[in-house]
Design an enzyme around this catalytic site. Structure first.
Site, short mmCIF file in Angstrom:
data_model
loop_
_atom_site.label_atom_id
_atom_site.label_comp_id
_atom_site.label_asym_id
_atom_site.label_seq_id
_atom_site.Cartn_x
_atom_site.Cartn_y
_atom_site.Cartn_z
N GLY A 1 65.05 16.78 64.03
CA GLY A 1 63.92 15.86 64.15
C GLY A 1 63.31 15.62 62.80
CB CYS A 2 62.25 13.24 60.91
SG CYS A 2 61.46 12.65 59.41
CG HIS B 1 65.62 15.93 57.18
ND1 HIS B 1 65.77 15.61 58.50
CD2 HIS B 1 64.42 15.42 56.81
CE1 HIS B 1 64.72 14.92 58.91
NE2 HIS B 1 63.87 14.80 57.90
CD GLU B 2 62.30 17.43 53.99
OE1 GLU B 2 61.68 16.46 53.53
OE2 GLU B 2 62.23 17.78 55.18
N GLY C 1 58.89 2.93 59.93
CA GLY C 1 58.32 1.58 59.93
C GLY C 1 57.49 1.38 58.67
CG HIS D 1 62.51 12.17 53.94
ND1 HIS D 1 62.16 11.10 54.73
CD2 HIS D 1 62.51 13.26 54.75
CE1 HIS D 1 61.94 11.53 55.97
NE2 HIS D 1 62.15 12.83 56.02
#
Ligand SMILES: [Zn+2]
Length: 216
Positions: A132-133, A175-176, A32, A179
């Site tokens: 997950g994160c 995953h990173e 968000g 980001h």
């Protein structure tokens, strides 16, 4: 969300402590926050040794330790720079059931810093596992990732570095990397597998469970 929670959230936003915290944060931003959706900027090589970047790397290390995470990217502490850190200690692995360590192919990863990293896929076979994160606190979902990748970039000293990662470590690295491009695992997850990590506790505690946004 109840009215009390709404008032508390409102107060947190406009209350006396508002505006006193500036990035790099010592907490992990949550889904968000617009910063998680921006593509991060490359770090000019001649700036790597500046106080600003060295402090950011130290802060990433600090937050990684504080949350007991396996990876942490600069946008997650509020800074849109192409830097991430990762690490998986023997102690973290030993704390998990042996079956999990084996089925996920977990291996020790020393603390590593990647600046302006590039990803090359080594093994295009995809493996689907639960992921997950720290920026999507309280939820996990199944995500398909390449089995092996190579990450090349610069380290904290500004020197070239390149590492091949397999299985679980390859998952962390992918995953990173996402980001840094403003992507989250929720963009590519198998949507039907999204679950609250504490759904059983919610039933046991008659709903009186909160998702912690701060490590114990
Ligand atoms: Zn994450």
């Amino acid at each position: 969300m109840g009215i009390t929670r709404k008032v508390l959230n409102w107060y947190a936003r406009i209350g006396p402590s508002h505006g006193k915290v500036s990035p790099p944060y010592e907490h992990v931003v949550q889904i968000g926050d617009p910063i998680l959706r921006k593509a991060s900027e490359a770090v000019p090589v001649d700036q790597i040794k500046t106080e600003e970047i060295q402090k950011l790397i130290k802060k990433l290390h600090y937050v990684l330790d504080k949350y007991g995470s396996l990876g942490m990217s600069a946008p997650q502490v509020g800074v849109n720079k192409r830097i991430f850190v990762m690490r998986h200690t023997a102690k973290q692995i030993a704390a998990l059931p042996k079956e999990i360590e084996k089925s996920r192919g977990m291996t020790v990863v020393p603390f590593s810093v990647f600046i302006n990293p590039k990803l090359k896929v080594i093994d295009y076979n995809k493996v689907t596992m639960s992921e997950g994160c720290e920026s999507v606190q309280g939820y996990i979902a199944e995500v398909a990732r390449y089995r092996a990748v190579e990450i090349s970039g610069l380290n904290a000293e500004g020197n070239s570095t390149s590492t091949q990662f397999k299985d679980w470590a390859a998952r962390i690295a992918q995953h990173e990397m996402d980001h840094l491009d403003g992507k989250l695992y929720t963009d590519i997850m198998d949507r039907k597998t999204l679950q609250c990590t504490c759904w059983e506790e919610v039933n046991m505690a008659k709903g009186k469970v909160v998702i912690p946004f701060y490590p114990d």
